[in-house]
Write a protein that holds these residues in place. Structure first.
Motif, PDB file in Angstrom:
ATOM      1  N   GLY A   1      47.436  35.386  50.888  1.00 36.96           N
ATOM      2  CA  GLY A   1      46.962  34.433  51.874  1.00 36.96           C
ATOM      3  C   GLY A   1      45.464  34.326  51.966  1.00 36.96           C
ATOM      4  O   GLY A   1      44.956  33.685  52.866  1.00 36.96           O
ATOM      5  N   ALA A   2      44.716  34.918  51.029  1.00 34.70           N
ATOM      6  CA  ALA A   2      43.262  34.858  51.060  1.00 34.70           C
ATOM      7  C   ALA A   2      42.751  33.941  49.963  1.00 34.70           C
ATOM      8  O   ALA A   2      43.353  33.824  48.900  1.00 34.70           O
ATOM      9  CB  ALA A   2      42.662  36.254  50.882  1.00 34.70           C
ATOM     10  N   LEU A   3      41.628  33.287  50.236  1.00 34.48           N
ATOM     11  CA  LEU A   3      40.954  32.532  49.193  1.00 34.48           C
ATOM     12  C   LEU A   3      40.474  33.502  48.115  1.00 34.48           C
ATOM     13  O   LEU A   3      40.158  34.652  48.391  1.00 34.48           O
ATOM     14  CB  LEU A   3      39.760  31.770  49.780  1.00 34.48           C
ATOM     15  CG  LEU A   3      40.099  30.657  50.774  1.00 34.48           C
ATOM     16  CD1 LEU A   3      38.826  30.180  51.479  1.00 34.48           C
ATOM     17  CD2 LEU A   3      40.783  29.495  50.075  1.00 34.48           C
ATOM     18  N   LYS A   4      40.426  33.008  46.886  1.00 32.28           N
ATOM     19  CA  LYS A   4      40.050  33.878  45.778  1.00 32.28           C
ATOM     20  C   LYS A   4      38.559  34.180  45.816  1.00 32.28           C
ATOM     21  O   LYS A   4      37.719  33.288  45.714  1.00 32.28           O
ATOM     22  CB  LYS A   4      40.409  33.215  44.453  1.00 32.28           C
ATOM     23  CG  LYS A   4      40.151  34.111  43.256  1.00 32.28           C
ATOM     24  CD  LYS A   4      40.527  33.411  41.971  1.00 32.28           C
ATOM     25  CE  LYS A   4      40.245  34.324  40.782  1.00 32.28           C
ATOM     26  NZ  LYS A   4      40.520  33.644  39.514  1.00 32.28           N
ATOM     27  N   SER A   5      38.213  35.437  45.961  1.00 29.08           N
ATOM     28  CA  SER A   5      36.813  35.825  46.060  1.00 29.08           C
ATOM     29  C   SER A   5      36.147  35.847  44.684  1.00 29.08           C
ATOM     30  O   SER A   5      36.808  35.979  43.654  1.00 29.08           O
ATOM     31  CB  SER A   5      36.694  37.205  46.711  1.00 29.08           C
ATOM     32  OG  SER A   5      37.360  38.176  45.923  1.00 29.08           O
ATOM     33  N   ASP A   6      34.822  35.701  44.669  1.00 27.78           N
ATOM     34  CA  ASP A   6      34.006  35.778  43.444  1.00 27.78           C
ATOM     35  C   ASP A   6      34.455  34.778  42.382  1.00 27.78           C
ATOM     36  O   ASP A   6      34.296  35.020  41.175  1.00 27.78           O
ATOM     37  CB  ASP A   6      34.037  37.193  42.858  1.00 27.78           C
ATOM     38  CG  ASP A   6      33.424  38.229  43.788  1.00 27.78           C
ATOM     39  OD1 ASP A   6      32.619  37.827  44.655  1.00 27.78           O
ATOM     40  OD2 ASP A   6      33.756  39.412  43.660  1.00 27.78           O
ATOM     41  N   ALA A   7      35.005  33.634  42.799  1.00 21.08           N
ATOM     42  CA  ALA A   7      35.483  32.642  41.839  1.00 21.08           C
ATOM     43  C   ALA A   7      34.326  31.881  41.191  1.00 21.08           C
ATOM     44  O   ALA A   7      34.422  31.459  40.042  1.00 21.08           O
ATOM     45  CB  ALA A   7      36.434  31.667  42.519  1.00 21.08           C
TER      46      ALA A   7
END
Length: 533
Positions: free
Chosen positions: A54-60
Motif C-alpha cells: 500500500g505504499a508508493l514505490k520509494s527511490d523510483a
C-alpha cells in the motif's frame, strides 16, 4: 548553524499531530504505511527494492527526473503559444519583462514548497501542509483545488497535443475534424493515464525524452528567428530587441495586472515534481530543489523565446492574433521556419503531450494523500501492489477529466477555453494558501535571523499577497461576460467565473458530506514547527 540561514526542518514523523490510526496500518497524521509488503518491480518488470504494502514505490526517480517532470508539467511550448498573443496585446514589447515579473511570486511560492516538503515530504503537498498549519477545512479545500485543476486542464492539453501533432505530420484535414480530434484526445488521455499507472520510472523516462525534444525545438525556433531579425531576412515587421523590453512597468499598471495573470498561468505546474516526493531519492530535499530549479529554467526559456517572437513578428502581428491563442505559433512556424515549420509544431505537440501526463500526477497523488488521512473514502488510497502507483486515484482523475472534456467540448470550443481560463483562480487559490501555511507553520522560527524571516515568512507571504491580488483582479475581470471566450453570460456572469464558482461550491458540498460520513479527519488540529535547537 548560522543565525541568518534557514534552520533545518524537522521530519514530519517528529512533528505530526497525534490522531487515530487509519485502516490498513496507515497513520492518519502522516499517511506513513507501517505494514510490510512485497517487492515492487521497476518499470520494466525487474524486481527492485521491496516496498511496503500500500505504499508508493520509494527511490523510483532522481533529482533530474523530478526536474524534467516539473518542467514538462508547465508545458512550456504550449504555454508560450497560448499566452504570447494576448500578452503582447496587453503590454506590447514589454512581454519579456512581464514574464520576468511573473517569475517573482512563483519563485517565492516554490521556496515555500521546498521548506514545507523538508518538514513533511507528503505526496499531497498543499493538502497535507495546509492541514498541518491551518486546519482540516482549509487543507481539504486546498486539496480539492489541486484535484480540480487536473480535471479542468487534462482534456485541453490532450486536445492541443492531438491538434498540433496532426498538423506536424501534415494531416490538416483531420486536425480540423472535431469528432476525429475528440476521439483521439480521449484515446490519448487513456494512454497517458496508463503510463502513469504502469510505473513512475516509465513515466520519468518518457518525460526525459519529451523535455529534451521540446527544448531543442524551441531553441532552434528562437535561434532562427533572432538570426533572421539581425540579418534583415524576416518576413514580418521585425524589430531589434532592446534591454528596455525587460521593464514590466513600461505598459502601465492595468496592462501589467492582466499580463501577470497570463504569466502566472504560464509558470503553473512545476509543483508536480514535489507531488512525487515519496517516490524520489532524497525526498526531503530533491523534489523541492527540482521545483525551484524548474521555475528558474522556465524563466530563461520564456524570456528568451518571448524576445525572439516579439522581435521577429512585431507587436501588431501578435496583438492581431491574440484571440487565436496557441494557433499563433502555427502561423509563426510557417513564417520563421518555412518548410521546417513542423519543428515548432512538434514542440507544441510534445509539450502538451508531456503535460497531459504530468498534470495527472498532482491530482492523483493529492487524492491518495487525502484518502490516507480519511478526508476521502479509503478506496482512493489503493496502490497497485506490483507497480507502487496510485491506480485508483489516477483512473478516477482520468475518468472525471475525460467526461469534463467531452461535455465541455460538445458545448463549444469557446466553452473549453473558458474552462481553462477558470483554472487561474484555482491555481492562485492553492498557491496562496501554501505560502500562508509556510509562514504559519514556521512562525516560531521567523525571528531567528534574516534568513528564516525572509525565506520562511516574508517571502512566502509576499508571494501569497501577490497571488491574492491577482485572484481578486481575475474575479473582477471574469465577472464581465464580454471578457470570456464565449462572450455570453452564464447566470449574468462570465463563463470562467461561473465554472470556478461551480467547482468551489461542489467542493464545499462534498466536504460537508464527507465530514458527515466520517469526521475522523476533522479531528486533526493545526500545529506548528518546533523551534530549531
Amino acid at each position: 548553524m548560522a543565525a541568518d540561514t534557514p534552520p533545518e526542518t524537522t521530519p514530519r514523523a517528529a512533528t505530526a499531530t497525534a490522531v487515530p490510526a487509519a485502516p490498513g496500518g496507515t497513520t492518519a497524521a502522516t499517511g506513513t504505511v507501517v505494514a510490510a509488503g512485497t517487492a515492487a518491480p521497476s518499470g520494466n518488470g525487474t524486481p527492485t527494492a521491496p516496498a511496503p504494502a500500500g505504499a508508493l514505490k520509494s527511490d523510483a526517480i532522481g533529482f533530474l527526473d523530478a526536474l524534467a517532470i516539473g518542467l514538462n508539467a508547465t508545458s512550456p511550448a504550449y504555454s508560450l503559444a497560448a499566452v504570447i498573443g494576448p500578452l503582447v496585446a496587453l503590454v506590447g514589447v514589454h512581454a519579456p519583462g512581464v514574464m520576468l515579473a511573473s517569475f517573482v511570486p512563483m519563485l517565492l511560492i516554490a521556496s515555500a514548497f521546498h521548506f514545507l516538503n523538508r518538514a513533511d515530504p507528503d505526496c499531497g503537498t498543499t493538502f497535507s501542509w495546509v492541514t498541518r498549519a491551518l486546519g482540516p477545512t482549509a487543507g481539504w479545500l486546498g486539496g480539492w483545488a489541486i484535484a480540480m485543476t487536473g480535471v479542468l486542464v487534462v482534456g485541453s492539453l490532450a486536445d492541443v497535443a492531438v491538434g498540433f501533432g496532426l498538423l506536424a505530420v501534415g494531416a490538416d484535414g483531420l486536425a480540423g475534424n472535431s469528432l476525429v480530434r475528440e476521439a483521439l484526445t480521449v484515446v490519448l488521455i487513456l494512454l497517458m493515464s496508463w503510463l502513469c499507472v504502469r510505473g513512475t520510472e516509465v513515466s520519468a523516462r518518457f518525460q526525459n525524452v519529451l523535455v529534451l525534444l521540446q527544448v531543442l525545438c524551441l531553441v532552434v525556433f528562437a535561434a532562427v528567428a533572432v538570426y533572421r531579425v539581425y540579418t534583415g531576412r524576416g518576413s514580418l515587421d521585425a524589430v531589434r530587441p532592446a534591454a528596455g523590453w525587460l521593464d514590466p512597468f513600461g505598459a502601465g499598471g492595468p496592462a501589467l495586472t492582466g499580463g501577470l495573470l497570463l504569466g502566472v498561468f504560464a509558470y503553473w505546474g512545476w509543483e508536480s515534481a514535489v507531488n512525487l516526493t515519496e517516490e524520489t531519492k532524497d525526498p526531503a530535499n530533491a523534489p523541492g530543489r527540482a521545483g525551484i530549479w524548474s521555475t528558474v529554467v522556465l524563466l530563461a526559456t520564456y524570456v528568451a523565446v518571448a524576445f525572439a517572437v516579439v522581435a521577429y513578428a512585431g507587436t501588431a502581428y501578435l496583438a492581431g492574433r491574440a484571440d487565436a491563442e496557441e494557433d499563433v505559433f502555427a502561423a509563426l512556424a510557417r513564417e520563421v521556419l518555412g518548410g521546417w515549420d513542423w519543428i515548432l509544431l512538434l514542440a507544441v505537440a510534445t509539450s502538451a503531450l508531456a503535460s497531459t501526463q504530468t498534470t495527472i500526477i498532482p491530482a492523483s497523488r493529492t487524492a491518495l494523500s487525502m484518502a490516507r488521512r480519511r478526508a476521502l473514502p479509503a478506496g482512493f488510497a489503493h496502490i497497485d501492489a506490483r507497480r507502487g502507483t496510485p491506480s485508483t486515484s489516477t483512473w478516477w482523475v482520468t475518468a472525471t477529466a475525460t467526461v469534463w472534456y467531452v461535455v465541455i467540448h460538445r458545448i463549444s470550443e469557446n466553452a473549453l477555453a473558458d474552462s481553462l481560463t477558470a483554472l487561474s483562480l484555482l491555481i492562485a487559490f492553492y498557491y496562496a494558501l501554501t505560502g500562508i501555511a509556510c509562514a504559519v507553520w514556521y512562525r516560531r522560527r521567523l525571528m531567528r535571523g534574516p534568513g528564516p524571516f525572509l525565506l520562511l515568512g516574508a517571502g512566502p507571504l509576499v508571494g501569497s499577497a501577490l497571488l491574492i491580488w491577482l485572484l481578486v483582479e481575475s474575479v473582477a475581470d471574469m465577472a464581465d461576460p464580454e471578457n470570456a471566450s464565449s462572450a455570453t453570460a452564464w447566470f449574468g456572469l462570465g463563463a470562467p467565473l461561473v465554472i470556478a464558482l461551480f467547482l468551489a461550491g461542489a467542493g464545499v458540498v462534498l466536504m460537508l458530506l464527507r465530514r458527515a460520513a466520517s469526521g475522523a479527519f476533522w479531528r486533526e488540529r493545526p500545529g506548528v514547527a518546533p523551534e530549531a535547537p
